[in-house]
Write a protein that holds these residues in place. Structure first.
Motif, short mmCIF file in Angstrom:
data_model
loop_
_atom_site.label_atom_id
_atom_site.label_comp_id
_atom_site.label_asym_id
_atom_site.label_seq_id
_atom_site.Cartn_x
_atom_site.Cartn_y
_atom_site.Cartn_z
N ASP A 1 -23.29 30.36 13.45
CA ASP A 1 -21.90 30.38 13.01
C ASP A 1 -20.98 30.89 14.11
O ASP A 1 -19.78 30.90 13.94
CB ASP A 1 -21.76 31.26 11.76
N GLN A 2 -21.55 31.33 15.21
CA GLN A 2 -20.76 31.93 16.26
C GLN A 2 -19.96 30.90 17.05
O GLN A 2 -18.87 31.18 17.51
CB GLN A 2 -21.65 32.72 17.22
N HIS A 3 -20.50 29.70 17.24
CA HIS A 3 -19.86 28.71 18.07
C HIS A 3 -19.79 27.37 17.33
O HIS A 3 -20.77 26.92 16.75
CB HIS A 3 -20.62 28.51 19.38
N THR A 4 -18.65 26.72 17.44
CA THR A 4 -18.50 25.40 16.85
C THR A 4 -19.17 24.36 17.73
O THR A 4 -19.50 24.63 18.89
CB THR A 4 -17.01 25.04 16.70
N LEU A 5 -19.34 23.18 17.21
CA LEU A 5 -19.90 22.08 17.99
C LEU A 5 -19.04 21.84 19.22
O LEU A 5 -19.56 21.65 20.32
CB LEU A 5 -19.98 20.81 17.14
N GLU A 6 -17.73 21.85 19.05
CA GLU A 6 -16.82 21.62 20.17
C GLU A 6 -17.02 22.65 21.29
O GLU A 6 -17.05 22.32 22.47
CB GLU A 6 -15.36 21.65 19.71
N LEU B 1 -24.54 17.03 28.84
CA LEU B 1 -23.66 16.35 27.90
C LEU B 1 -24.03 14.88 27.78
O LEU B 1 -24.10 14.33 26.68
CB LEU B 1 -22.20 16.52 28.32
N LEU B 2 -24.30 14.25 28.90
CA LEU B 2 -24.72 12.85 28.88
C LEU B 2 -26.07 12.69 28.19
O LEU B 2 -26.28 11.73 27.43
CB LEU B 2 -24.77 12.29 30.30
N ASP B 3 -26.99 13.63 28.42
CA ASP B 3 -28.29 13.60 27.74
C ASP B 3 -28.11 13.74 26.23
O ASP B 3 -28.77 13.05 25.44
CB ASP B 3 -29.20 14.71 28.24
N PHE B 4 -27.24 14.65 25.83
CA PHE B 4 -26.97 14.88 24.41
C PHE B 4 -26.40 13.62 23.78
O PHE B 4 -26.81 13.21 22.69
CB PHE B 4 -26.01 16.06 24.25
N ALA C 1 -29.31 7.66 16.12
CA ALA C 1 -28.60 6.74 15.24
C ALA C 1 -29.33 5.40 15.14
O ALA C 1 -29.46 4.84 14.05
CB ALA C 1 -27.17 6.54 15.74
N LYS C 2 -29.81 4.91 16.28
CA LYS C 2 -30.53 3.64 16.29
C LYS C 2 -31.83 3.74 15.50
O LYS C 2 -32.17 2.86 14.71
CB LYS C 2 -30.82 3.22 17.72
N MET C 3 -32.57 4.83 15.72
CA MET C 3 -33.83 5.04 15.02
C MET C 3 -33.62 5.12 13.51
O MET C 3 -34.33 4.49 12.72
CB MET C 3 -34.51 6.31 15.51
N LEU C 4 -32.61 5.89 13.10
CA LEU C 4 -32.34 6.04 11.67
C LEU C 4 -31.88 4.73 11.06
O LEU C 4 -32.22 4.41 9.91
CB LEU C 4 -31.31 7.13 11.43
N TYR D 1 -20.89 14.21 15.82
CA TYR D 1 -21.48 14.52 17.12
C TYR D 1 -20.93 13.57 18.18
O TYR D 1 -20.50 13.99 19.24
CB TYR D 1 -23.01 14.36 17.08
N GLU D 2 -21.00 12.29 17.87
CA GLU D 2 -20.57 11.28 18.83
C GLU D 2 -19.09 11.43 19.17
O GLU D 2 -18.70 11.36 20.33
CB GLU D 2 -20.84 9.88 18.28
N ARG D 3 -18.26 11.65 18.19
CA ARG D 3 -16.82 11.80 18.42
C ARG D 3 -16.54 12.97 19.34
O ARG D 3 -15.78 12.85 20.31
CB ARG D 3 -16.06 11.98 17.10
#
Length: 71
Positions: free
Chosen positions: A9-14, A25-28, A36-39, A53-55
């Motif tokens: 809860d300490q840090h947001t995704l951003e 970042l590119l790896d992520f 997404a493709k697998m799912l 995540y993607e946005r």
């Protein structure tokens, strides 16, 4: 490899994305695309992919690209 610690809860995704190195970042981003493709192929009904995540990743990549082109 970058990863989002959703239990923190300490840090947001951003905030976490901003702290990743360019390569991380590119790896992520690549990992989110693979997930997404697998799912999509497996039609996982019990697990929902979060496009947030993607946005966030793409927004940070755009910011970094614009920032670098200014100098």
């Amino acid at each position: 490899m970058g990863q989002y610690a959703n239990f923190s809860d300490q840090h947001t995704l951003e905030e976490q994305v901003k702290n990743l190195a360019d390569e991380e970042l590119l790896d992520f981003w690549e990992e989110t695309q693979q997930l997404a493709k697998m799912l999509d192929q497996e039609e996982q009904a019990d697990f929902e992919y979060n496009p947030e995540y993607e946005r966030v990743i793409l927004q940070e990549l755009q910011y970094r690209t614009c920032f670098k082109s200014q100098f």
